[in-house]
Design an enzyme around this catalytic site. Structure first.
Site, PDB file in Angstrom:
ATOM      1  N   GLU A   1      -4.831  16.223  39.111  1.00 22.39           N
ATOM      2  CA  GLU A   1      -4.488  14.924  38.535  1.00 22.39           C
ATOM      3  C   GLU A   1      -5.082  13.772  39.355  1.00 22.39           C
ATOM      4  O   GLU A   1      -4.692  12.623  39.198  1.00 22.39           O
ATOM      5  CB  GLU A   1      -2.973  14.779  38.437  1.00 22.39           C
TER       6      GLU A   1
ATOM      7  N   PHE B   1      -5.621   8.694  26.973  1.00 20.92           N
ATOM      8  CA  PHE B   1      -4.549   8.594  27.969  1.00 20.92           C
ATOM      9  C   PHE B   1      -3.601   7.474  27.588  1.00 20.92           C
ATOM     10  O   PHE B   1      -2.390   7.562  27.779  1.00 20.92           O
ATOM     11  CB  PHE B   1      -5.152   8.337  29.360  1.00 20.92           C
TER      12      PHE B   1
ATOM     13  N   GLU C   1       5.023  15.351  44.675  1.00 18.30           N
ATOM     14  CA  GLU C   1       4.559  14.142  45.353  1.00 18.30           C
ATOM     15  C   GLU C   1       5.125  13.952  46.751  1.00 18.30           C
ATOM     16  O   GLU C   1       4.620  13.104  47.495  1.00 18.30           O
ATOM     17  CB  GLU C   1       4.875  12.920  44.493  1.00 18.30           C
TER      18      GLU C   1
ATOM     19  N   ALA D   1       7.086   9.252  41.122  1.00 19.26           N
ATOM     20  CA  ALA D   1       7.107   8.907  39.705  1.00 19.26           C
ATOM     21  C   ALA D   1       6.204   9.847  38.925  1.00 19.26           C
ATOM     22  O   ALA D   1       5.236  10.384  39.468  1.00 19.26           O
ATOM     23  CB  ALA D   1       6.656   7.460  39.492  1.00 19.26           C
TER      24      ALA D   1
ATOM     25  N   GLU E   1      -4.673  13.024  42.406  1.00 17.08           N
ATOM     26  CA  GLU E   1      -3.669  12.379  43.256  1.00 17.08           C
ATOM     27  C   GLU E   1      -3.989  12.617  44.721  1.00 17.08           C
ATOM     28  O   GLU E   1      -4.280  13.744  45.137  1.00 17.08           O
ATOM     29  CB  GLU E   1      -2.275  12.931  42.942  1.00 17.08           C
TER      30      GLU E   1
ATOM     31  N   ARG F   1       1.252  -6.700  15.155  1.00 12.37           N
ATOM     32  CA  ARG F   1       1.327  -6.599  16.608  1.00 12.37           C
ATOM     33  C   ARG F   1       0.601  -5.337  17.058  1.00 12.37           C
ATOM     34  O   ARG F   1       0.707  -4.301  16.395  1.00 12.37           O
ATOM     35  CB  ARG F   1       2.781  -6.521  17.090  1.00 12.37           C
TER      36      ARG F   1
END
Length: 201
Positions: A156, A21, A110, A89, A158, A44
């Protein structure tokens, strides 16, 4: 104003450290210095999680914003609730998906809302010291009376509680530190500066 661009960086090696992920890479690189010379070669680590879109659903008729409440794992080690107050989002599903397509999809998923009036606000780098993510912010003019009370995709994980709040109340939440995630803070402050252009729509 800026002296250098992408051509002034040499990426010598890009080594994957973790894929999932969140993808993490170790870069070996060097870049131009302001005196015109090249830096020493250095390393980095950078996280690549893709890019995202944030949508502030604003109802100009009611002077109201649609605010979401949902669990965020990154807020677990804070002294505040990990159920954050934020705006719509979501991430890009594919490389050929446009930011506007993401905005419309996430707005429906959403909050249950649609819009015929989507306005680009800005794009920013969320934490460029170690992450590639860019976030694009949009304002969606909506009829907040059509907002769902609960939303999100079970696939997901949610579980979203949807609030319709007066704009002034949302600004108070920001001032009280109750809205404390970067995308929501930046988006709301942008809307405060530019709100007048949406009030007579």
């Amino acid at each position: 104003m800026q002296k250098y661009n992408q051509s002034d960086v040499k990426v010598i090696q890009k080594q994957p450290l973790r894929e999932g992920f969140l993808n993490v890479f170790k870069l070996t690189l060097q870049h131009r210095l302001f005196d015109g010379n090249w830096s020493a070669v250095f390393e980095r680590e950078v996280m690549d999680r893709g890019h995202a879109v944030v949508v502030l659903p604003y109802d100009p008729q009611r002077d109201a914003l649609v605010v979401l409440e949902q669990f965020r794992v990154g807020a677990l080690n804070t002294d505040q609730s990990p159920w954050l107050l934020e705006f719509v989002a979501g991430m890009f599903d594919s490389d050929d998906e446009s930011p506007e397509q993401v905005a419309h999809r996430e707005l429906a998923e959403e909050s249950g809302l649609t819009t015929d009036s989507l306005h680009y606000a800005l794009t920013y780098l969320s934490t460029p010291g170690g992450c590639t993510e860019q976030i694009s912010v949009y304002i969606a003019l909506v009829d907040s009376s059509n907002a769902l009370r609960h939303a999100g995709l079970e696939t997901e994980n949610e579980d979203i509680r949807v609030h319709v709040l007066p704009f002034s109340d949302v600004v108070q939440l920001l001032e009280q530190g109750k809205i404390n995630n970067a995308a929501s803070v930046i988006g709301l402050q942008w809307l405060q500066l530019h709100k007048r252009q949406f009030e007579d729509v």
